[in-house]
Design a protein around this motif. Structure first.
Motif, PDB file in Angstrom:
ATOM      1  N   VAL A  80     -65.537  80.161  38.122  1.00 20.83           N
ATOM      2  CA  VAL A  80     -64.095  81.263  38.469  1.00 20.83           C
ATOM      3  C   VAL A  80     -62.757  80.162  38.036  1.00 20.83           C
ATOM      4  O   VAL A  80     -62.538  79.103  38.823  1.00 20.83           O
ATOM      5  CB  VAL A  80     -64.069  81.522  39.936  1.00 20.83           C
ATOM      6  CG1 VAL A  80     -63.034  82.071  40.188  1.00 20.83           C
ATOM      7  CG2 VAL A  80     -65.604  82.148  40.412  1.00 20.83           C
ATOM      8  N   TYR A  81     -61.992  80.561  36.987  1.00 23.58           N
ATOM      9  CA  TYR A  81     -61.004  79.717  36.464  1.00 23.58           C
ATOM     10  C   TYR A  81     -59.907  80.407  37.280  1.00 23.58           C
ATOM     11  O   TYR A  81     -59.329  81.549  36.833  1.00 23.58           O
ATOM     12  CB  TYR A  81     -61.035  79.677  35.074  1.00 23.58           C
ATOM     13  CG  TYR A  81     -62.019  78.905  34.397  1.00 23.58           C
ATOM     14  CD1 TYR A  81     -61.681  77.628  34.103  1.00 23.58           C
ATOM     15  CD2 TYR A  81     -63.250  79.275  34.082  1.00 23.58           C
ATOM     16  CE1 TYR A  81     -62.671  76.658  33.691  1.00 23.58           C
ATOM     17  CE2 TYR A  81     -64.128  78.756  33.470  1.00 23.58           C
ATOM     18  CZ  TYR A  81     -63.901  77.449  33.389  1.00 23.58           C
ATOM     19  OH  TYR A  81     -64.897  76.434  32.799  1.00 23.58           O
ATOM     20  N   LEU A  82     -59.349  79.787  38.275  1.00 18.99           N
ATOM     21  CA  LEU A  82     -58.018  80.364  39.002  1.00 18.99           C
ATOM     22  C   LEU A  82     -56.620  80.142  38.027  1.00 18.99           C
ATOM     23  O   LEU A  82     -55.596  80.809  38.417  1.00 18.99           O
ATOM     24  CB  LEU A  82     -57.847  79.696  40.406  1.00 18.99           C
ATOM     25  CG  LEU A  82     -59.032  79.682  41.189  1.00 18.99           C
ATOM     26  CD1 LEU A  82     -58.964  78.829  42.593  1.00 18.99           C
ATOM     27  CD2 LEU A  82     -59.492  81.101  41.539  1.00 18.99           C
ATOM     28  N   GLY A  83     -56.779  79.007  37.333  1.00 21.53           N
ATOM     29  CA  GLY A  83     -55.574  79.159  36.488  1.00 21.53           C
ATOM     30  C   GLY A  83     -55.478  80.151  35.606  1.00 21.53           C
ATOM     31  O   GLY A  83     -54.095  80.403  35.142  1.00 21.53           O
ATOM     32  N   SER A  84     -56.294  80.830  34.903  1.00 17.93           N
ATOM     33  CA  SER A  84     -56.123  81.813  33.986  1.00 17.93           C
ATOM     34  C   SER A  84     -56.595  83.100  34.467  1.00 17.93           C
ATOM     35  O   SER A  84     -56.638  84.103  33.697  1.00 17.93           O
ATOM     36  CB  SER A  84     -56.892  81.255  32.544  1.00 17.93           C
ATOM     37  OG  SER A  84     -58.319  81.341  32.968  1.00 17.93           O
ATOM     38  N   GLY A  85     -57.201  83.287  35.454  1.00 16.62           N
ATOM     39  CA  GLY A  85     -57.634  84.218  36.166  1.00 16.62           C
ATOM     40  C   GLY A  85     -58.865  84.735  35.352  1.00 16.62           C
ATOM     41  O   GLY A  85     -59.353  86.118  35.305  1.00 16.62           O
ATOM     42  N   ASP A  86     -59.788  83.963  34.889  1.00 17.21           N
ATOM     43  CA  ASP A  86     -61.081  84.191  34.196  1.00 17.21           C
ATOM     44  C   ASP A  86     -62.333  84.024  35.076  1.00 17.21           C
ATOM     45  O   ASP A  86     -62.322  82.997  35.776  1.00 17.21           O
ATOM     46  CB  ASP A  86     -61.217  83.459  32.996  1.00 17.21           C
ATOM     47  CG  ASP A  86     -60.108  83.987  32.015  1.00 17.21           C
ATOM     48  OD1 ASP A  86     -59.956  85.358  31.799  1.00 17.21           O
ATOM     49  OD2 ASP A  86     -59.309  83.147  31.539  1.00 17.21           O
ATOM     50  N   VAL A  87     -63.499  84.835  34.669  1.00 17.29           N
ATOM     51  CA  VAL A  87     -64.744  84.323  35.280  1.00 17.29           C
ATOM     52  C   VAL A  87     -65.908  84.016  34.100  1.00 17.29           C
ATOM     53  O   VAL A  87     -65.979  84.897  33.471  1.00 17.29           O
ATOM     54  CB  VAL A  87     -65.187  85.449  36.334  1.00 17.29           C
ATOM     55  CG1 VAL A  87     -66.619  84.836  36.950  1.00 17.29           C
ATOM     56  CG2 VAL A  87     -64.284  85.498  37.608  1.00 17.29           C
TER      57      VAL A  87
END
Length: 344
Positions: free
Chosen positions: A255-262
């Motif tokens: 879960v990449y919180l910096g870019s909003g990707d999963v």
């Protein structure tokens, strides 16, 4: 491999199958004390090492286990691995890594609340208290804002942490999750004697017993051509779980919180067997380097962020005296970092 905001194992509520019985343990790797009496704690997940506290002086010992962070260090630069694991050189705290530690703590603690109360405002309200706890447990992080008497930089930094926490709610719904484990220390010993260890951010288990391993990243998702490298850590964890429980996790989720990707990946047994072979080859290279003292630097663009340039030959520095006994290698024999496997 696919990018998705949907989970496979435990998006629904209800009972979960306990997995902690064979997977629990201490919450961090702690290496023996440095020669100067400080203790270095290495947190497996982000791999940040910091000097904390005091302890009795003990001899330096050769490494006996491998975590995803330390494996990544060796593949990036064998000399960096030596500086962190053998020499245990101190490193300054970074704002980015500390922010990651803070956000991880907030997301872990949020699940202490009943499902209906796991809201974004509540999560953000946890940040000040978790920041206080972090400063108490790791006083060195205060240095990050020593030149910020008005607190402006600190306020902006905390606001960035709030944004990361809030973004998570658009990626996962914590009211529908009941993690089986959070910040779970796992350790498994392979047939070769190598110990693999790490800390998993979250383990979800569906009523059917399917396991999902979740890791939070406060940075941005990698480009597709670098996704395999990003999944290495998750496959490492999956291998440990398989070795402990003989269960192949149904899904690995970053879960990449910096870019909003999963980023998700559904592993099969062959994936884990390949990772095990790679780690065994990697460990063989680490053992040879440990015995011979042949820790060669591998210059990359990442060198600009390294804390150890003063000790690195690539920057005109000299490594500290090698603290372990050396094995003489006959001329023409192959040993050391050169035999380390490459990412595939």
């Amino acid at each position: 491999m696919e990018t998705s905001t949907e989970g496979a194992a435990a998006d629904g509520g209800g009972d979960v199958t306990p997995v902690a019985a064979a997977l629990t343990g201490p919450v961090s790797d702690e290496y023996p004390a440095n020669a100067d009496g400080t203790t270095v704690t290495v947190e497996a997940g982000e791999g940040a090492s910091t000097a904390t506290g005091t302890a009795a002086v003990v001899p330096v010992i050769a490494p006996t286990s491998l975590s995803p962070s330390r494996a990544g260090d060796f593949m990036q630069c064998p000399l960096l691995y030596r500086f962190r694991v053998i020499d245990r050189l101190p490193e300054k705290p970074s704002a980015a890594a500390t922010k990651g530690t803070l956000v991880h703590a907030v997301l872990e603690r949020l699940f202490d609340a009943p499902a209906a109360e796991r809201t974004a405002p509540r999560a953000k309200s946890l940040i000040p208290g978790q920041w206080d706890r972090l400063r108490e447990s790791r006083p060195e992080v205060v240095e990050l804002f020593a030149d910020d008497p008005e607190g402006e930089r600190l306020a902006a930094w905390l606001a960035e942490a709030e944004q990361l926490v809030e973004r998570w709610f658009g990626l996962e719904d914590p009211t529908r999750l009941e993690p089986a484990e959070r910040e779970l220390f796992v350790e498994a010993e392979l047939d070769s004697g190598l110990k693999l260890r790490g800390i998993i951010d979250r383990v979800d288990v569906a009523p059917t017993g399917e396991v999902r391993i979740v890791d939070y990243k406060t940075g941005k998702a990698p480009r597709p051509e670098y996704a395999e490298g990003a999944l290495f850590q998750m496959k490492f964890y999956a291998l440990v779980v398989w070795r402990l429980k003989r269960v192949v996790p149904r899904r690995l989720q970053l879960v990449y919180l910096g870019s909003g990707d999963v980023l998700t990946y559904d592993p099969v047994l062959a994936d884990l067997e390949r990772v095990e072979r790679k780690l065994l080859a990697l460990w063989d290279a680490i053992r040879q380097a440990t015995e011979t003292g042949d820790w060669r630097p591998r210059p990359t663009k990442l060198c600009g962020w390294c804390d150890h340039q003063a000790h690195c030959p690539e920057f005109g520095g000299t490594p500290p005296p090698y603290p372990l006994p050396l094995r003489v290698v006959e001329q023409g024999s192959a040993a050391g970092p050169e035999s380390a496997p490459r990412e595939t």
